[in-house]
Design a protein around this motif. Sequence first.
Motif, mmCIF file in Angstrom:
data_model
loop_
_atom_site.group_PDB
_atom_site.id
_atom_site.type_symbol
_atom_site.label_atom_id
_atom_site.label_comp_id
_atom_site.label_asym_id
_atom_site.label_seq_id
_atom_site.Cartn_x
_atom_site.Cartn_y
_atom_site.Cartn_z
ATOM 1 N N ILE A 92 0.710 6.988 -6.644
ATOM 2 C CA ILE A 92 -0.441 7.868 -6.904
ATOM 3 C C ILE A 92 -0.016 9.332 -6.780
ATOM 4 O O ILE A 92 -0.339 10.174 -7.628
ATOM 5 N N ILE A 93 0.728 9.633 -5.715
ATOM 6 C CA ILE A 93 1.212 11.001 -5.523
ATOM 7 C C ILE A 93 2.114 11.404 -6.683
ATOM 8 O O ILE A 93 2.031 12.523 -7.214
ATOM 9 N N THR A 125 2.660 -0.323 -10.600
ATOM 10 C CA THR A 125 3.510 0.717 -10.004
ATOM 11 C C THR A 125 4.957 0.582 -10.459
ATOM 12 O O THR A 125 5.604 1.575 -10.829
ATOM 13 N N PHE A 143 0.826 -1.212 0.000
ATOM 14 C CA PHE A 143 0.000 0.000 0.000
ATOM 15 C C PHE A 143 0.861 1.263 0.000
ATOM 16 O O PHE A 143 0.492 2.279 -0.600
ATOM 17 N N LEU A 144 2.016 1.205 0.675
ATOM 18 C CA LEU A 144 2.914 2.348 0.663
ATOM 19 C C LEU A 144 3.421 2.612 -0.756
ATOM 20 O O LEU A 144 3.454 3.763 -1.214
ATOM 21 N N ALA A 168 0.592 4.123 -2.758
ATOM 22 C CA ALA A 168 0.322 5.506 -2.350
ATOM 23 C C ALA A 168 1.361 6.459 -2.930
ATOM 24 O O ALA A 168 1.034 7.544 -3.440
#
Length: 468
Positions: free
Chosen positions: A171-172, A250, A164-165, A168
Amino acid sequence: MERGTKKLSLISFFAITASMVMTVYEYPTFATSKMNLVFYLLVGGFLWFIPVALCSAEMATIEGWEKGGLYTWVSKTLGRKWGFAAIFFQWFQITVGFITMIYFIVGALSYALNWPDLNTNVWLKLIGTLLIFWLITISQFGGTKNTVKIAKIGFFVGILATGFLLFALSIIYIVQGNPIKVSFGKDAWIPDFTKINTLVVFVSFILAYAGVESSASHVKDMENPGKDYPMAILMLVISTIILDTLGGATVAATIPQDQLSLDTGVVQAYSYLIHQFGGEEWIVRIISIVICLGVIAEIATWVIGPSTAMLEAAKNGLLPKQMTKVNKHNVPINIVLIQGIIVSIWAVVLTLGGGGANLSFFVAMALTVCIYLVAYVLLFLSYIKLVRKNDNLKRAYHIPGGKKVKIGVAIIGLFVSIFAFFISFFPPNDIGYGKGGTYLTILIISWLIILSIPFLIYKIFDENGNNK
């Protein structure tokens, strides 16, 4: 499960199973397909992973079939010889699969310790691989309680939290308008099926979902197996498809294809993103070590799972009597030790024989799939026979929809298994120019030898486990 140990809760069992299936170290392999990975993961998830999970859930909850996992399921339907072959292939494939897992740990540690030679010098890589594997194996001599502890920490910290890190941060990164290394256009999502390599890469996505049935040997240790086992499988299917898709996407979006390392691609992605946001190098090194916890958990759960099912085969006389020996924690100590010796041999063959680079990684992955898919073919055939001949057996879970739906689900899984098996013999482009012959030689010879072993063993031992 050893005496005095409380039964496995839903969360404990889910952590064990998730640790066996979710594979952070495969994100870079997924990323080599760019955004095609979404297609592969969805197709593999719906047409293969879900059929395996549903058929396993039903067979694992049949009254009297709680022990032995795949060995019991296939033996009860196709006969003991095929049951032994199925559990042997499930057990043996992981002796190869351990190598790909440990390659990731070695690569991540080489980065965390700023010691590149650990991952590039084949002798150092071999020593590191053997040391890591045996330390994890010895930790499992303490039984299921140790497996649960490692699985919980590894899954929730090393897989879930780090996954999840990573998502995240990506996404940023995208929202801020930073350059993306892949195309998100409408033509980027569907593979080009005119190219053979398009089909070859599908093998790695099958491997990403393999193992959901292996935790069935722990069903007997659950608090409420009839209710909790199917629920754990449902949770696993959903979370695996989501996390694998996000993780692979990712890595693909942040690391250029020509710089992507199959061993350390996840670490590369973290390094790029954290430095992009002004983070220090020590943060990346810590994350590298934390990610290793997830892979360690996967190895730990695989050390015991199939070995416990092999124990049932040994008790039925299909292995020497010495193989029935367990320690005070009910761990089949001799089976685990033999497993360790085999893994050590594979480490030498694949690390030194393949040079420790992408060729070693892909051969190990393809051989794992080739061996394992034979077991899955037997699983689906046994389920089809169960539904056709013995659908009246009492169990806590049924695939909904009646006999036709049940058989249809199994046939889909069977077809995909056979397709992936044949495709795995095509050398992938990423092994390097001119290395296709070496790839095929190692893969075919190894697979043929392994294929014959369970049937030779079955011929040698009678039902009492004595030489004929």
